[in-house]
Every structure is written in structure tokens, then in C-alpha cells.
Motif scaffolding. Structure first.
Motif, short mmCIF file in Angstrom:
data_model
loop_
_atom_site.label_atom_id
_atom_site.label_comp_id
_atom_site.label_asym_id
_atom_site.label_seq_id
_atom_site.Cartn_x
_atom_site.Cartn_y
_atom_site.Cartn_z
N ASN A 94 0.81 -1.21 0.00
CA ASN A 94 0.00 0.00 0.00
C ASN A 94 0.85 1.26 0.00
O ASN A 94 0.36 2.33 -0.26
CB ASN A 94 -0.94 0.01 1.21
N ASN A 95 2.12 1.11 0.35
CA ASN A 95 3.01 2.27 0.34
C ASN A 95 4.44 1.82 0.12
O ASN A 95 4.76 0.65 0.19
CB ASN A 95 2.88 3.10 1.62
N THR A 128 8.26 2.64 1.53
CA THR A 128 9.03 3.28 2.59
C THR A 128 10.50 3.22 2.23
O THR A 128 11.03 2.15 1.91
CB THR A 128 8.81 2.58 3.95
N LYS A 142 4.45 -3.99 8.67
CA LYS A 142 4.69 -2.62 9.14
C LYS A 142 5.42 -2.60 10.47
O LYS A 142 6.32 -1.79 10.70
CB LYS A 142 3.36 -1.87 9.25
N GLU A 170 7.93 8.23 3.03
CA GLU A 170 6.84 7.29 2.77
C GLU A 170 5.98 7.82 1.63
O GLU A 170 5.62 9.01 1.62
CB GLU A 170 5.99 7.07 4.01
N PHE A 171 5.67 6.93 0.70
CA PHE A 171 4.83 7.28 -0.43
C PHE A 171 3.62 6.35 -0.42
O PHE A 171 3.77 5.13 -0.36
CB PHE A 171 5.59 7.08 -1.75
N ASN A 172 2.42 6.93 -0.45
CA ASN A 172 1.20 6.11 -0.51
C ASN A 172 0.84 5.87 -1.95
O ASN A 172 0.86 6.77 -2.78
CB ASN A 172 0.05 6.82 0.20
N LEU A 173 0.51 4.63 -2.25
CA LEU A 173 0.13 4.25 -3.63
C LEU A 173 -1.36 4.24 -3.77
O LEU A 173 -2.09 4.07 -2.86
CB LEU A 173 0.72 2.89 -3.98
#
Length: 86
Positions: A3-4, A6, A61, A83-86
Motif C-alpha cells: 500500500n506504500n 518506505t 509494518k 513514505e509514499f502512498n500508492l
């Protein structure tokens, strides 16, 4: 699919910490390290005592947070996170 994404930037001062201690931490949490990239630090002419390692993390996580905390608790180590959220 995660989902992200890191990314941890780990700056190690080899005069203040044991590189083998940091390697043990990386090995302990190897299951959540997808990519590891070491970048040489120089002052333009000679190598310095600083080591920069970029880690792309995946998986659980809690394990990713445990890795980050273990690195932050190490003397002579600075950790920055993206952190990048997809």
C-alpha cells in the motif's frame, strides 16, 4: 502489492559506531529490506568516515518500524524516512 513505499536513509559515522553492529541489524531485519543501496561519501578528493545507505522496505509494518527503531538507537547513526502512498 504494498500500500506504500518506505525508504530509509541511513547515515553512519564509522568513527562512532561499529559497521558490523549495523550489518547485524540489517541481517536481523533482512526479510523487510527489498532494496539496499550504499553510496560512497567523499569530500571531493578523499573518502570520509560517513557511510550512506538507502533501504527500500516492504512487508510487515511492525517489522519495518522495529528496523527503523533499532537503527535510530545505534550511536553514530542518523535515520531519515520517506513514505509514499500508492
Amino acid at each position: 502489492m504494498p500500500n506504500n513505499i518506505t525508504i530509509l536513509g541511513v547515515l553512519i559515522d564509522s568513527e562512532k559506531t561499529s559497521i558490523s553492529e549495523i550489518q547485524e541489524i540489517f541481517t536481523s531485519y533482512g526479510c523487510c529490506v527489498r532494496t539496499r543501496l550504499g553510496l560512497n561519501q567523499t569530500d571531493g578528493k578523499t573518502a570520509t568516515n560517513k557511510r550512506l545507505i538507502l533501504l527500500e522496505l516492504e512487508g510487515d509494518k511492525e517489522e519495518r518500524l522495529n528496523l527503523e527503531n533499532a537503527l535510530q538507537e545505534s550511536k553514530g547513526v542518523e535515520v531519515k524516512k520517506m513514505e509514499f502512498n500508492l
